[in-house]
Structure formats: C-alpha cells, structure tokens
Design an enzyme around this catalytic site. Structure first.
Site, PDB file in Angstrom:
ATOM      1  N   LYS A  22      67.034  -3.879  47.065  1.00 13.85           N
ATOM      2  CA  LYS A  22      66.107  -3.389  46.778  1.00 13.85           C
ATOM      3  C   LYS A  22      66.029  -2.490  45.613  1.00 13.85           C
ATOM      4  O   LYS A  22      65.488  -2.485  44.732  1.00 13.85           O
ATOM      5  CB  LYS A  22      64.982  -2.558  47.918  1.00 13.85           C
ATOM      6  CG  LYS A  22      63.936  -1.810  47.478  1.00 13.85           C
ATOM      7  CD  LYS A  22      63.428  -0.860  48.690  1.00 13.85           C
ATOM      8  CE  LYS A  22      63.866   0.441  48.728  1.00 13.85           C
ATOM      9  NZ  LYS A  22      63.536   1.494  48.063  1.00 13.85           N
ATOM     10  N   ASN A  23      66.927  -1.617  45.873  1.00 16.05           N
ATOM     11  CA  ASN A  23      67.282  -0.376  44.623  1.00 16.05           C
ATOM     12  C   ASN A  23      67.921  -0.883  43.675  1.00 16.05           C
ATOM     13  O   ASN A  23      67.845  -0.285  42.513  1.00 16.05           O
ATOM     14  CB  ASN A  23      67.905   0.758  45.410  1.00 16.05           C
ATOM     15  CG  ASN A  23      67.016   1.429  46.407  1.00 16.05           C
ATOM     16  OD1 ASN A  23      65.905   1.291  46.234  1.00 16.05           O
ATOM     17  ND2 ASN A  23      67.637   2.318  47.311  1.00 16.05           N
ATOM     18  N   CYS A 117      57.000  13.016  47.941  1.00 18.25           N
ATOM     19  CA  CYS A 117      58.131  13.167  48.707  1.00 18.25           C
ATOM     20  C   CYS A 117      57.986  13.268  50.114  1.00 18.25           C
ATOM     21  O   CYS A 117      57.181  13.958  50.409  1.00 18.25           O
ATOM     22  CB  CYS A 117      58.763  14.308  48.065  1.00 18.25           C
ATOM     23  SG  CYS A 117      57.926  15.533  47.421  1.00 18.25           S
ATOM     24  N   ARG A 122      61.806  16.321  45.804  1.00 14.33           N
ATOM     25  CA  ARG A 122      62.375  14.910  44.911  1.00 14.33           C
ATOM     26  C   ARG A 122      62.315  15.300  43.445  1.00 14.33           C
ATOM     27  O   ARG A 122      61.225  14.573  42.630  1.00 14.33           O
ATOM     28  CB  ARG A 122      61.598  13.860  45.573  1.00 14.33           C
ATOM     29  CG  ARG A 122      62.172  13.386  46.936  1.00 14.33           C
ATOM     30  CD  ARG A 122      61.555  12.053  47.271  1.00 14.33           C
ATOM     31  NE  ARG A 122      62.746  11.188  46.863  1.00 14.33           N
ATOM     32  CZ  ARG A 122      62.776   9.959  46.915  1.00 14.33           C
ATOM     33  NH1 ARG A 122      61.757   9.151  47.868  1.00 14.33           N
ATOM     34  NH2 ARG A 122      63.707   9.217  46.496  1.00 14.33           N
ATOM     35  N   ASP A 312      70.349   6.545  53.120  1.00 15.96           N
ATOM     36  CA  ASP A 312      69.340   5.533  53.626  1.00 15.96           C
ATOM     37  C   ASP A 312      69.843   4.505  54.744  1.00 15.96           C
ATOM     38  O   ASP A 312      68.764   3.879  55.454  1.00 15.96           O
ATOM     39  CB  ASP A 312      69.340   4.639  52.326  1.00 15.96           C
ATOM     40  CG  ASP A 312      68.453   5.193  51.479  1.00 15.96           C
ATOM     41  OD1 ASP A 312      68.282   6.272  51.302  1.00 15.96           O
ATOM     42  OD2 ASP A 312      68.575   4.566  50.139  1.00 15.96           O
ATOM     43  N   ARG A 404      58.233  -2.378  52.712  1.00 19.17           N
ATOM     44  CA  ARG A 404      58.437  -1.734  51.421  1.00 19.17           C
ATOM     45  C   ARG A 404      60.039  -2.406  51.205  1.00 19.17           C
ATOM     46  O   ARG A 404      60.288  -2.582  49.980  1.00 19.17           O
ATOM     47  CB  ARG A 404      58.552  -0.511  51.185  1.00 19.17           C
ATOM     48  CG  ARG A 404      56.964  -0.014  51.648  1.00 19.17           C
ATOM     49  CD  ARG A 404      57.158   1.645  51.373  1.00 19.17           C
ATOM     50  NE  ARG A 404      56.858   1.673  50.067  1.00 19.17           N
ATOM     51  CZ  ARG A 404      55.629   2.371  49.615  1.00 19.17           C
ATOM     52  NH1 ARG A 404      54.620   2.880  50.470  1.00 19.17           N
ATOM     53  NH2 ARG A 404      55.492   2.521  48.409  1.00 19.17           N
TER      54      ARG A 404
HETATM   55  C1  EPZ Z   1      67.567   6.799  45.394  1.00 13.70           C
HETATM   56  O1  EPZ Z   1      66.518   7.945  45.131  1.00 13.70           O
HETATM   57  C2  EPZ Z   1      66.954   5.738  46.327  1.00 13.70           C
HETATM   58  N1  EPZ Z   1      65.885   5.155  45.849  1.00 13.70           N
HETATM   59  C3  EPZ Z   1      66.729   6.482  47.604  1.00 13.70           C
HETATM   60  O2  EPZ Z   1      66.526   5.291  48.421  1.00 13.70           O
HETATM   61  C4  EPZ Z   1      68.201   7.108  47.942  1.00 13.70           C
HETATM   62  O3  EPZ Z   1      67.664   7.918  49.464  1.00 13.70           O
HETATM   63  C5  EPZ Z   1      68.703   7.949  47.094  1.00 13.70           C
HETATM   64  O4  EPZ Z   1      68.580   7.426  45.850  1.00 13.70           O
HETATM   65  C6  EPZ Z   1      69.867   8.676  47.505  1.00 13.70           C
HETATM   66  O5  EPZ Z   1      71.200   7.455  47.718  1.00 13.70           O
HETATM   67  C7  EPZ Z   1      65.961   4.055  44.833  1.00 13.70           C
HETATM   68  O6  EPZ Z   1      66.993   4.010  44.397  1.00 13.70           O
HETATM   69  C8  EPZ Z   1      64.645   3.671  44.326  1.00 13.70           C
HETATM   70  P1  EPZ Z   1      68.715  10.816  43.860  1.00 13.70           P
HETATM   71  P2  EPZ Z   1      66.578   8.788  43.995  1.00 13.70           P
HETATM   72  O7  EPZ Z   1      68.128  11.131  42.663  1.00 13.70           O
HETATM   73  O8  EPZ Z   1      67.232   8.351  42.828  1.00 13.70           O
HETATM   74  C9  EPZ Z   1      68.681  15.485  43.900  1.00 13.70           C
HETATM   75  C10 EPZ Z   1      65.248   4.118  49.966  1.00 13.70           C
HETATM   76  O9  EPZ Z   1      65.237   4.365  51.336  1.00 13.70           O
HETATM   77  N2  EPZ Z   1      68.089  15.463  42.445  1.00 13.70           N
HETATM   78  O10 EPZ Z   1      70.111  10.140  44.247  1.00 13.70           O
HETATM   79  O11 EPZ Z   1      65.364   9.584  43.841  1.00 13.70           O
HETATM   80  C11 EPZ Z   1      67.705  15.158  45.003  1.00 13.70           C
HETATM   81  O12 EPZ Z   1      66.856  16.234  45.252  1.00 13.70           O
HETATM   82  C12 EPZ Z   1      65.298   5.305  49.208  1.00 13.70           C
HETATM   83  O13 EPZ Z   1      65.477   2.973  49.753  1.00 13.70           O
HETATM   84  C13 EPZ Z   1      67.880  16.579  41.768  1.00 13.70           C
HETATM   85  O14 EPZ Z   1      68.189  17.623  42.150  1.00 13.70           O
HETATM   86  O15 EPZ Z   1      67.856   9.896  44.780  1.00 13.70           O
HETATM   87  C14 EPZ Z   1      68.615  14.773  46.007  1.00 13.70           C
HETATM   88  O16 EPZ Z   1      69.000  15.625  46.576  1.00 13.70           O
HETATM   89  C15 EPZ Z   1      64.844   6.587  49.943  1.00 13.70           C
HETATM   90  N3  EPZ Z   1      67.418  16.284  40.551  1.00 13.70           N
HETATM   91  C16 EPZ Z   1      69.976  14.037  45.106  1.00 13.70           C
HETATM   92  O17 EPZ Z   1      69.823  14.671  44.078  1.00 13.70           O
HETATM   93  C17 EPZ Z   1      66.848  15.164  39.940  1.00 13.70           C
HETATM   94  O18 EPZ Z   1      66.437  14.906  38.606  1.00 13.70           O
HETATM   95  C18 EPZ Z   1      69.919  12.737  45.220  1.00 13.70           C
HETATM   96  O19 EPZ Z   1      68.703  12.221  44.998  1.00 13.70           O
HETATM   97  C19 EPZ Z   1      67.252  14.063  40.775  1.00 13.70           C
HETATM   98  C20 EPZ Z   1      67.572  14.138  42.018  1.00 13.70           C
END
Ligand code: EPZ
Length: 436
Positions: A22-23, A117, A122, A312, A404
């Site tokens: 998916k991702n 979120c 997020r 995840d 999803r």
């Molecule tokens: C991706 O989300 C995945 N989604 C999520 O999968 C997954 O949980 C996550 O990565 C972590 O592996 C998709 O790929 C569509 P991040 P993403 O940016 O990109 C902080 C699922 O179940 N952060 O890696 O949104 C944030 O708060 C889903 O399939 C900032 O601070 O996650 C978090 O603590 C749920 N500023 C950490 O980084 C930013 O601009 C990781 O978030 C962006 C993120």
C-alpha cells in the site's frame, strides 16, 4: 458501513499470499503523475486507499486504464491542473505526495491538507521546509489557510536537506520534488523503509537519477525529462505479510506466507523466534509454526523507523504479546497516540496498562469474543487477530477502515481456515474520512 464477524478459536493452517505494498504504490502513483510519458504499474493492491488515489489522479487529468488483475496503464500526459482539491484528498494521508509531484510538473501545487490524525499529531512541516529549501514559497505554517496548501516555485533547485525527524512522507515527497529540480539534492537522515526504495526504483526505471535510497543519505540529480515508457511491479506489503504471520501465531497455527521479502520481515521474525515460534523461510516465503505445548515467552518491542520494528505492526504485535506468559512491554516511539485501540482489546480480555508511550502487557489471557470497532486501519487488523484467537463471536464495526490497506482479507483468512465473514449494511460504501 461493513462489519466483520469472526467465530474465533480455529487454528489457521495452509498458504496465503501477500499483495502489493500500500505505502509503496501510493507513492508510485503520485510519482507517475510527474512522468512525461505513460507507464504501467503491476501488483497494485485492490484496496480502498488505492482506489481513492486513482480517482484523485483521474480528476487531475491522468488517463488510467485497468489492464487485468492488479495492473494499470497510466498516462499522465494530459494532466491539466495543479489543484488537488478532490474531496478524497482529505481521506487519505498519501495524497500529500501530490504536492511534490504537482510542484514538479507545474512549479505550483494547491491541495487540501491530507487526512486527519487518529494516532497523534501528524505534521507536514518537514515536507514544507524541504520544498522551501528548494525554492518554493507558500511553505510556512501561516501560509496554510482554510486547510488549503498553496505552493509556488519560480524555479525548483537542488538543495542539501537534513530531516530532523526521520519521516517516510517527507523523504518520498522531497525525492519527488528533487527528481526534475535543477542540480543535486541531498536528503540526509532520510527514512529507509522498503517503500522508499520502491518509489526510487520506480522513478529510476522511468528515467530519474536517484542514488542511496534505503540508506540515510539519498542523492538525487535532477533530470530534464522523465520519459516513462516502462512497466513496474510494486513490492509486496511488509505490513500485510506481518499481519498474516501474527495471525498464524495467535492461533498457534501453521501457515506459510508467500510473496513476501523475508529481509523486510526480520524485525518481526527475530521477536517471534524469541517468543518460541518456529520460523522457516525461503526466497519469498516464511512459514510460522509452533511445537505443541510451547509456552510463549514474553518480550519487549520498540517501534522505530526501518530497519526497526514497524509502528504499523504495533497493534497486531500487542495482540500476540497478550498470549505470552508474563509481562511484555510495547514501546511506541513513532506516534504519540497509537494505543487508542487498547480499551477495545481490553473488552476482549486483554490486561494492559499504558505508561507514557509504553504498553505493559500482562499475559497470558484468553480472549473472548466481543463487539469492537476498528478505530483505524492497523487497530482494526489487531481486532481481527484478537477475534481469531478468541473463544466465541467477535464483531468488528467500521471494517471499511481495514479495507483501506488489506486486499481481500476475509477471503485470504477464510482460505487458511478462519471463520470470518463480512456483513454489509446499507451504507457500506461510506468510508470514514478520519484516518489513513
Ligand atoms: C507513513 O506515514 C505511513 N503512511 C504510515 O503508515 C506509517 O505509520 C508511518 O509512515 C511511519 O512508518 C504512508 O506511507 C501513507 P512519517 P507518514 O512522516 O509519512 C513526525 C499505515 O498504517 N513528522 O514517517 O505520515 C511524525 O509526527 C500508515 O499504513 C514530523 O514531525 O509518517 C511522526 O512522529 C499509518 N514532521 C514521525 O515523524 C513531518 O513533517 C514519522 O512520521 C512529518 C513527520
């Protein structure tokens, strides 16, 4: 909205096959919007988020033609708008990749803030900060008005970007924006998830020059044209694979999971071996089984960016810990509020206390069937797993959330001996707007 009904207690046995990631595919679909020619994408999972993304891409002007199971021909040459304001942009998180893609195509992009979120804050500040370094304007938090992001760049230029938090989304988005920027972009402290490598491989196959994806430094030399013209097959879904491994485990079954990449599963297999499971593996399969009478050892998990244990799989692994003999700890170090499903699990018999970002899991418990809700995609998967292990009947409301990210989960689990069915009600096509 759909419900799943599970009669638990069956020992799962047999073979199950994993679908495309998916991702990865969500990033790849956005990346396809930047190409100067058509391409074909294979091994696309038939899941709600992919259909939402395909619909959004079509409204931008892309021509998308299904070519058989899991295969789509994509022609982005007639994309005629930089505005991604289709309502489904707000439903899925990965729509944020269209910012990088449209910025590349038009030097401007307008988009709704992506999906809400449901497991903590997020932010997308790192995405915007990176675009700003590459010359884009409209990238400050104060520039976002009425939930709409408007970004413009006279020129997109290569930049040296350090991500102060390891972010999957920011890494992919900045990689997209850098692909046709002028000069070299270096992303430091990049995320290393398998889907990042897959998006980079897709772009390279279509004419990009990206090196280092899968390490913490990615170097992208901007190219003037992305000709496309090739077919690309999406990697298997690491999280779906892990969910089926845990399904085998919680039912003390014997299941071989096919079409996965064993290397991606190491953070989970290592822990399952510690707990007492037998894990056999080949090039693209893993068999999970357990010797009769084995008592499961408790263990501790910490979620971390890849190659750490994936957040995840955290809710699903917590279900498994409930069956271990003693106290286990599950530390959630990626998201600040991803234990919301715990009260649902407690209603099925779990004994869990949360202290800060750690769940203290007391086992072993015997799960009993209950009526619960899928609070988000992976929380929903955890409810399915608890339902499979439980005595009695479990019904899971808002099962659309599970759809999803899991292709044909009812059919796949039924195929290995689960007693699970989908019950659709009149409003079955309503998808919750509040999560991934
Ligand atoms: C991706 O989300 C995945 N989604 C999520 O999968 C997954 O949980 C996550 O990565 C972590 O592996 C998709 O790929 C569509 P991040 P993403 O940016 O990109 C902080 C699922 O179940 N952060 O890696 O949104 C944030 O708060 C889903 O399939 C900032 O601070 O996650 C978090 O603590 C749920 N500023 C950490 O980084 C930013 O601009 C990781 O978030 C962006 C993120």
């Amino acid at each position: 909205m759909s419900k799943y009904r599970i009669v638990g207690g069956n020992r799962l046995q047999g073979d199950v096959s994993v679908s495309g990631s998916k991702n990865a595919v969500l990033g790849i679909l956005a990346a396809a919007m930047m190409l100067d020619g058509p391409c074909t994408i294979e091994n696309v999972p038939d899941i709600v988020d992919v259909h939402a993304m395909l619909e959004i891409c079509e409204t931008l002007g892309a021509k998308i033609t299904p070519k058989g199971e899991g295969m789509y021909a994509i022609d982005p040459t007639n994309i005629n708008t930089f505005e991604a304001t289709h309502p489904k942009v707000k439903n899925i998180r990965a729509s944020y990749y269209l910012l990088g893609a449209l910025l590349t195509r038009f030097r401007k992009a307008t988009m709704h803030m992506p999906g809400g979120c449901n497991f903590g804050t997020r932010p997308i500040d790192l995405h915007l900060k990176g675009f700003r370094k590459m010359g884009a304007m409209g990238t400050k938090a104060t520039d976002i008005r009425d939930g709409i992001i408007r970004i413009v760049a006279d020129e997109l230029r290569g930049a040296h970007i350090f991500l102060d938090v390891v972010s999957v989304g920011a890494t992919i988005n900045l990689m997209l924006a850098a692909t046709k920027a002028n000069g070299l972009t270096i992303i430091e402290n990049a995320a290393k998830e398998p889907h990042i490598v897959d998006v980079a491989n897709f772009l390279n196959a279509m004419g990009a020059n990206i090196k280092g994806a899968g390490t913490d430094t990615i170097r992208i030399k901007g190219v003037p044209v992305l000709p496309g013209g090739y077919s690309y097959s999406v990697i298997p879904d690491q999280i779906e694979a892990g969910t089926y491994m845990i399904a085998a485990a919680v039912t003390r079954g014997d299941v071989t999971i096919h079409n996965l990449i064993p290397k991606h599963m190491e953070p989970l297999t290592a822990k399952m071996i510690d707990m007492g499971f037998d894990i056999d593996q080949g090039d693209d399969w893993i068999r999970v089984s357990l010797k009769e009478g084995t008592q499961l050892e408790p263990t501790n998990f910490k979620t971390r960016p890849y190659p750490g244990f994936p957040t995840d799989l955290q809710p699903q692994a917590t279900v498994l810990l409930c069956l271990a003999n003693g106290l286990s700890r599950m530390h959630e170090l990626v998201w600040d509020n991803r234990f919301q499903y715990v009260p649902e699990l407690e209603s099925m018999g779990a004994s869990i206390s949360i202290i800060d970002r750690c769940a203290l899991v007391n086992g072993p418990v015997s799960f009993c069937g209950a009526s619960v809700t899928a609070l988000d995609l992976r929380a929903g998967a955890a409810m399915v797993l608890a339902g499979l292990a439980a005595q009695g009947v479990t019904t899971i409301a808002s099962a659309n959330r599970i759809d999803r990210g899991y292709e044909r989960i009812v059919e796949k689990l039924s195929g290995i001996g689960a007693q699970i069915e989908r019950i659709d009600s009149d409003d079955e096509h309503v998808v919750p707007v509040d999560d991934e």
